[in-house]
Design a protein around this motif. Structure first.
Motif, PDB file in Angstrom:
ATOM      1  N   ILE A 193       0.175   5.240   4.336  1.00  0.00           N
ATOM      2  CA  ILE A 193       1.566   5.140   4.809  1.00  0.00           C
ATOM      3  C   ILE A 193       1.958   6.441   5.528  1.00  0.00           C
ATOM      4  CG2 ILE A 193       3.973   5.057   4.015  1.00  0.00           C
ATOM      5  CD1 ILE A 193       2.980   3.038   1.841  1.00  0.00           C
ATOM      6  N   ASP A 211       8.535  -1.077   0.829  1.00  0.00           N
ATOM      7  CA  ASP A 211       9.265  -0.521   1.981  1.00  0.00           C
ATOM      8  C   ASP A 211       9.043  -1.487   3.142  1.00  0.00           C
ATOM      9  OD1 ASP A 211      10.136   0.878   4.220  1.00  0.00           O
ATOM     10  OD2 ASP A 211       9.021   2.709   3.758  1.00  0.00           O
ATOM     11  N   VAL A 265       8.696   5.054  -4.058  1.00  0.00           N
ATOM     12  CA  VAL A 265       8.912   3.841  -3.270  1.00  0.00           C
ATOM     13  C   VAL A 265       7.725   2.902  -3.486  1.00  0.00           C
ATOM     14  CG1 VAL A 265       9.169   2.888  -0.951  1.00  0.00           C
ATOM     15  CG2 VAL A 265      10.187   5.111  -1.510  1.00  0.00           C
ATOM     16  N   GLN A 266       7.978   1.772  -4.149  1.00  0.00           N
ATOM     17  CA  GLN A 266       6.905   0.782  -4.315  1.00  0.00           C
ATOM     18  C   GLN A 266       6.850  -0.164  -3.114  1.00  0.00           C
ATOM     19  OE1 GLN A 266       4.310   0.315  -6.106  1.00  0.00           O
ATOM     20  NE2 GLN A 266       3.838  -1.701  -5.284  1.00  0.00           N
ATOM     21  N   ALA A 291      -0.096   5.652  -0.438  1.00  0.00           N
ATOM     22  CA  ALA A 291       0.675   6.798   0.067  1.00  0.00           C
ATOM     23  C   ALA A 291      -0.004   7.462   1.258  1.00  0.00           C
ATOM     24  CB  ALA A 291       0.880   7.819  -1.063  1.00  0.00           C
ATOM     25  N   LEU A 329       3.976  -0.664   2.569  1.00  0.00           N
ATOM     26  CA  LEU A 329       4.909  -0.558   3.694  1.00  0.00           C
ATOM     27  C   LEU A 329       4.638  -1.708   4.660  1.00  0.00           C
ATOM     28  CD1 LEU A 329       6.875   0.885   5.740  1.00  0.00           C
ATOM     29  CD2 LEU A 329       4.880   2.176   6.527  1.00  0.00           C
ATOM     30  N   TYR A 372       5.740   8.180  -1.946  1.00  0.00           N
ATOM     31  CA  TYR A 372       4.945   6.964  -2.160  1.00  0.00           C
ATOM     32  C   TYR A 372       3.853   7.239  -3.184  1.00  0.00           C
ATOM     33  CZ  TYR A 372       7.249   5.442   2.161  1.00  0.00           C
ATOM     34  OH  TYR A 372       8.173   5.112   3.115  1.00  0.00           O
ATOM     35  N   GLN A 373       3.249   6.148  -3.685  1.00  0.00           N
ATOM     36  CA  GLN A 373       2.119   6.259  -4.604  1.00  0.00           C
ATOM     37  C   GLN A 373       0.984   5.361  -4.105  1.00  0.00           C
ATOM     38  OE1 GLN A 373       2.956   6.060  -8.803  1.00  0.00           O
ATOM     39  NE2 GLN A 373       4.303   7.852  -8.707  1.00  0.00           N
ATOM     40  N   SER A 392       1.901   1.766  -3.369  1.00  0.00           N
ATOM     41  CA  SER A 392       3.031   1.481  -2.470  1.00  0.00           C
ATOM     42  C   SER A 392       2.612   0.616  -1.289  1.00  0.00           C
ATOM     43  CB  SER A 392       3.615   2.797  -1.946  1.00  0.00           C
ATOM     44  OG  SER A 392       4.023   3.627  -3.008  1.00  0.00           O
TER      45      SER A 392
END
Lengths: 125, 125
Positions: free
Chosen positions: A50, A118, A115-116, A47, A37, A31-32, A35
């Motif tokens: 998450i 989720d 992953v942008q 990130a 979730l 993740y960044q 991102s």
């Protein structure tokens, strides 16, 4: 191109759930800060947040079994949408839980993906 | 922004399944030539082809019941990812079928959205 999308999607799915089931804290690397979730309706951004959410889930050892993987090219060049259905077996539970999950993968400058987006949902029977 | 995303997602979901259950052929208006549908693992590209696929599904009257709607902003400005779980009741079947589905909605110049990505899967129990 379609084939390449599918190859990336399958490799990502294998990698993601392997990390989830063996070393959940290491998922942070996928993740960044941008991102997002959505986990069972709860929205978490970034990130670090998450990773904290996933590491803090109220179950220990678990095992994902994948039923289907669908993938499509997304809008930004090289980006990919991955859609997964499967079941999740928790250590202390007899019956696995059905789930579905989608990811949007964005290519990075060094040739990998992050992953942008989720979104995870259990599918209660 | 988050709220606006959710408002659009909910309105889209209501509109989409209303059209699906009442006038399936009219769903073509929600897609464009670039749109991609993955339906139970089959990939279909383009509004016309998608409309043919949906209209040709081997069941007539049906009714969708929505369980959850998750939404997130996507990468291109104004675009939205929508993730739906629910069940699908066919006219001649006693038991509804669980499904999950995701859409990527892209804004159009006239202030509406079209479906660029659509992935549908039944979740067999």
């Amino acid at each position: 191109m379609e084939d390449q999308v599918e190859v990336v999607a399958r490799a990502f799915v294998e990698h993601y759930y392997y990390l989830f089931d063996s070393n959940r804290a290491s998922l942070a690397s996928l993740y960044q800060p941008s991102s997002i979730l959505s986990f069972e309706g709860q929205s978490i951004v970034g990130a670090d947040q998450i990773q904290q959410k996933l590491s803090g889930l109220p179950f220990g050892q678990c095992q994902h079994f994948i039923s289907t993987i669908d993938s499509q090219p997304s809008v930004v060049a090289g980006s990919i949408i991955v859609f997964v259905t499967g079941s999740l077996k928790l250590l202390d539970e007899e019956h696995p839980l059905k789930f579905s999950q989608m990811f949007q993968l964005i290519p990075t400058l060094d040739g990998t993906f992050f992953v942008q987006n989720d979104i995870f949902r259990l599918n209660y029977a």
